[in-house]
Design a protein around this motif. Sequence first.
Motif, mmCIF file in Angstrom:
data_model
loop_
_atom_site.group_PDB
_atom_site.id
_atom_site.type_symbol
_atom_site.label_atom_id
_atom_site.label_comp_id
_atom_site.label_asym_id
_atom_site.label_seq_id
_atom_site.Cartn_x
_atom_site.Cartn_y
_atom_site.Cartn_z
ATOM 1 N N CYS A 167 -20.715 -18.663 9.762
ATOM 2 C CA CYS A 167 -19.283 -18.356 9.859
ATOM 3 C C CYS A 167 -19.036 -17.038 10.581
ATOM 4 O O CYS A 167 -18.078 -16.921 11.362
ATOM 5 C CB CYS A 167 -18.657 -18.335 8.469
ATOM 6 S SG CYS A 167 -18.606 -19.953 7.675
ATOM 7 N N THR A 168 -19.889 -16.043 10.336
ATOM 8 C CA THR A 168 -19.730 -14.769 11.035
ATOM 9 C C THR A 168 -19.868 -14.961 12.537
ATOM 10 O O THR A 168 -19.073 -14.424 13.325
ATOM 11 C CB THR A 168 -20.767 -13.746 10.537
ATOM 12 O OG1 THR A 168 -20.542 -13.489 9.153
ATOM 13 C CG2 THR A 168 -20.668 -12.442 11.315
ATOM 14 N N ALA A 169 -20.865 -15.735 12.958
ATOM 15 C CA ALA A 169 -21.065 -15.968 14.388
ATOM 16 C C ALA A 169 -19.897 -16.751 14.980
ATOM 17 O O ALA A 169 -19.355 -16.389 16.034
ATOM 18 C CB ALA A 169 -22.380 -16.713 14.611
ATOM 19 N N PHE A 170 -19.493 -17.820 14.305
ATOM 20 C CA PHE A 170 -18.434 -18.678 14.842
ATOM 21 C C PHE A 170 -17.136 -17.898 15.021
ATOM 22 O O PHE A 170 -16.507 -17.934 16.086
ATOM 23 C CB PHE A 170 -18.220 -19.870 13.908
ATOM 24 C CG PHE A 170 -17.241 -20.883 14.424
ATOM 25 C CD1 PHE A 170 -17.644 -21.872 15.311
ATOM 26 C CD2 PHE A 170 -15.912 -20.862 14.025
ATOM 27 C CE1 PHE A 170 -16.742 -22.816 15.796
ATOM 28 C CE2 PHE A 170 -15.000 -21.796 14.497
ATOM 29 C CZ PHE A 170 -15.423 -22.777 15.392
ATOM 30 N N TYR A 171 -16.726 -17.172 13.981
ATOM 31 C CA TYR A 171 -15.427 -16.506 14.031
ATOM 32 C C TYR A 171 -15.475 -15.130 14.689
ATOM 33 O O TYR A 171 -14.461 -14.425 14.727
ATOM 34 C CB TYR A 171 -14.815 -16.434 12.632
ATOM 35 C CG TYR A 171 -14.294 -17.782 12.200
ATOM 36 C CD1 TYR A 171 -13.166 -18.330 12.806
ATOM 37 C CD2 TYR A 171 -14.954 -18.535 11.236
ATOM 38 C CE1 TYR A 171 -12.700 -19.586 12.451
ATOM 39 C CE2 TYR A 171 -14.494 -19.793 10.872
ATOM 40 C CZ TYR A 171 -13.365 -20.310 11.485
ATOM 41 O OH TYR A 171 -12.906 -21.559 11.140
ATOM 42 N N SER A 172 -16.623 -14.763 15.236
ATOM 43 C CA SER A 172 -16.680 -13.564 16.074
ATOM 44 C C SER A 172 -16.391 -13.899 17.529
ATOM 45 O O SER A 172 -16.260 -13.000 18.363
ATOM 46 C CB SER A 172 -18.069 -12.918 15.981
ATOM 47 O OG SER A 172 -19.045 -13.688 16.685
ATOM 48 N N HIS A 173 -16.280 -15.182 17.843
ATOM 49 C CA HIS A 173 -16.207 -15.622 19.237
ATOM 50 C C HIS A 173 -14.758 -15.849 19.670
ATOM 51 O O HIS A 173 -13.955 -16.406 18.922
ATOM 52 C CB HIS A 173 -17.001 -16.928 19.392
ATOM 53 C CG HIS A 173 -17.365 -17.238 20.802
ATOM 54 N ND1 HIS A 173 -16.497 -17.862 21.662
ATOM 55 C CD2 HIS A 173 -18.504 -17.006 21.505
ATOM 56 C CE1 HIS A 173 -17.083 -18.012 22.840
ATOM 57 N NE2 HIS A 173 -18.299 -17.500 22.774
#
Length: 236
Positions: A167-173
């Motif tokens: 989730c951190t990776a996805f919503y950092s984009h």
Amino acid sequence: MPFRAPDQHGVTPQRKGRFPGFNVLDSVDAWDDVTAGVVLHRLVPPADLTFFTPPEAAIAGRLLDLLLAQDGEPRVPVLALVDGRLAAGETDGWHYDDLPQDAQAWRDTLGFLDADARDAHGLGFAELDEPAQAAIIQAVQDRTRDGQDWHRWAAARSWSLWTRYACTAFYSHPWAWNEIGFPGPAYPRGYLNPGVNAREHWEVAEQDALDPVPFAARVERERHEHQRLLTPEESP
């Protein structure tokens, strides 16, 4: 002016979004150079992974796609973003005391998935079809509900590790920001029009603020989809 590739305008994961015409990168010139550089760098992650081995990457890629329901292009490059964090040692600053450090925990849990696949199907996890992969992942989540262990550790620990990084990776984009209508960093521009349903001039109204599918219908649809993934279709 920071460079922006012309094919990166208004992209959303799998072309899904509820804010038509919204493109967070239209605001890039309002950000300071350091912030703009960090955000734009996420659009072009390194082509080569540096943490995961090729077999681990094959498992992790399928795991992350299934956790995030990324079943079509364009995808947020979550695998590359997670790989970069682990290679750089950029953790959340803590880890469960009954698990190793996050990097080793990732390697171990990917190995556990592969072991489960070989025990159940005689094939590695990455070699299985999507329903079989989904069933193995679902079995881990099912164990979290009543505190069961999965291999050496509490299943909830492994589930937390995967979902936190995913989730951190996805919503950092920025593509995910386009999907949810998030206008990006407030600094140094700031917000001048706070309030319920109030928008700044660079924000876009949601296409349909009401969910088009009633809650009960969504639950039933997801239940059937879940069952479909767990039950391979019979050949005609």
